[in-house]
Design an enzyme around this catalytic site. Structure first.
Site, PDB file in Angstrom:
ATOM      1  N   ASP A   1      16.808  -4.208  11.354  1.00  0.00           N
ATOM      2  CA  ASP A   1      17.593  -3.310  10.493  1.00  0.00           C
ATOM      3  C   ASP A   1      17.075  -1.889  10.716  1.00  0.00           C
ATOM      4  OD1 ASP A   1      19.375  -2.359   8.635  1.00  0.00           O
ATOM      5  OD2 ASP A   1      18.326  -3.135   6.884  1.00  0.00           O
TER       6      ASP A   1
ATOM      7  N   GLU B   1       0.850  -1.190   0.000  1.00  0.00           N
ATOM      8  CA  GLU B   1       0.000   0.000   0.000  1.00  0.00           C
ATOM      9  C   GLU B   1       0.887   1.242   0.000  1.00  0.00           C
ATOM     10  OE1 GLU B   1      -2.120   1.442   3.430  1.00  0.00           O
ATOM     11  OE2 GLU B   1      -1.055   0.047   4.751  1.00  0.00           O
ATOM     12  N   TRP B   2       0.394   2.315  -0.569  1.00  0.00           N
ATOM     13  CA  TRP B   2       1.116   3.576  -0.577  1.00  0.00           C
ATOM     14  C   TRP B   2       0.889   4.289   0.754  1.00  0.00           C
ATOM     15  CZ3 TRP B   2       4.810   5.827  -3.323  1.00  0.00           C
ATOM     16  CH2 TRP B   2       5.017   7.205  -3.185  1.00  0.00           C
TER      17      TRP B   2
END
Length: 288
Positions: free
Chosen positions: A194, A91-92
């Site tokens: 990370d 999704e954006w």
């Protein structure tokens, strides 16, 4: 270009026609795009040379973080690791930082770190950057961190000829003494793995989202240590984290050892520019 993206969206079960494709920033490993249809927007990563399960593992890591109901992550729409056609469709997510964003990030990371697994490590090899990260299940965090993390980077560095001579000798000595500083019996928290400043973004209403995890279960201070290697985290983030989940007393003694892993990764990926930082930590723990 549009037909390629149309095909991948259809493969992911997305209906509608692609109306616009725009290249955007998305790290140094993959090509990243904003893909618009006549109905909605998506974020897509492409990497024709990605190794096996590269995007599958990223999708799985996002799902595990989402399962804690603490941190927001982009919804995974689809992915493939098929050779020559590997992609990840999300999704954006787009928004603006508010005065509450950093506080929320600290509180929600602390909440995620209070979610525990049964053992340290992970069920399969993952990636840290483009380097493969071997994994297995361990009852001992110390053993996992020494054997799967630091030893792996030592072996890679020897092969790439960036760890040799005194650097190699000191790192090997450090591995033998690691139990002086790294705890053994602690809770295996859900970790991003990370967590630098480029791996969180801001959505609507200033809500923080995690992206690009290299997921594992382990000592929560491992995540915190990496946030302190590069910029991207504010004082209010750390204050909110500590108010929610105070750091353990041993963190000050082992923080450089946790940062050492990420500096070794960067040494192995990018070369000697990170060598002096590695050597500084080795001197601190094992001397000249």
């Amino acid at each position: 270009m549009k037909p390629q993206f149309q095909k991948l969206l259809k493969q992911s079960g997305v209906k509608g026609n692609v109306t616009r494709v725009k290249k955007v920033s998305g790290g140094s490993i993959n090509d990243a795009y904003l893909v618009e249809t006549d109905a909605q927007r998506f974020f897509m990563k492409l990497n024709e040379a990605s190794p096996a399960r590269f995007f599958a593992l990223e999708a799985k890591g996002l799902a595990l973080i989402k399962s804690t109901n603490t941190m927001d992550v982009p919804d995974v729409i689809g992915y493939s690791d098929k050779e020559g056609e590997s992609f990840l469709l999300l999704e954006w997510v787009n928004g603006h930082r508010t005065e509450h964003t950093d506080k929320l990030l600290g509180e929600r990371l602390a909440a995620m770190h209070q979610t525990s697994g049964e053992q340290h490590g992970y069920s399969e090899a993952t990636f840290i950057g483009t380097l493969q990260q071997p994994n297995s299940w361990y009852d001992s965090w110390l053993s996992y961190y020494r054997d799967c993390r630091l030893k792996t980077q030592l072996q890679i560095g020897i092969k790439r000829n960036v760890i040799h001579a005194q650097r190699r000798e000191k790192l090997e000595r450090l591995l033998v003494r690691l139990d002086r500083w790294i705890p053994n019996n602690i809770s295996p928290a859900y970790l991003h793995g990370d967590l630098w400043g480029g791996n969180w973004i801001v959505g609507e209403h200033g809500i923080p989202y995690f992206i690009d995890p290299s997921f594992l279960f382990g000592d929560r201070h491992f995540d915190i240590a990496f946030t302190e290697v590069f910029s991207g985290f504010s004082t209010s983030f750390y204050e909110a984290y500590k108010a929610t989940f105070p750091l353990a007393d041993y963190y000050k003694d082992c923080k450089p050892l946790y940062q050492l892993f990420y500096l070794l990764v960067h040494l192995n990926l990018f070369g000697e520019v990170y060598g002096s930082n590695v050597d500084r930590i080795l001197r601190y723990y094992v001397g000249d």
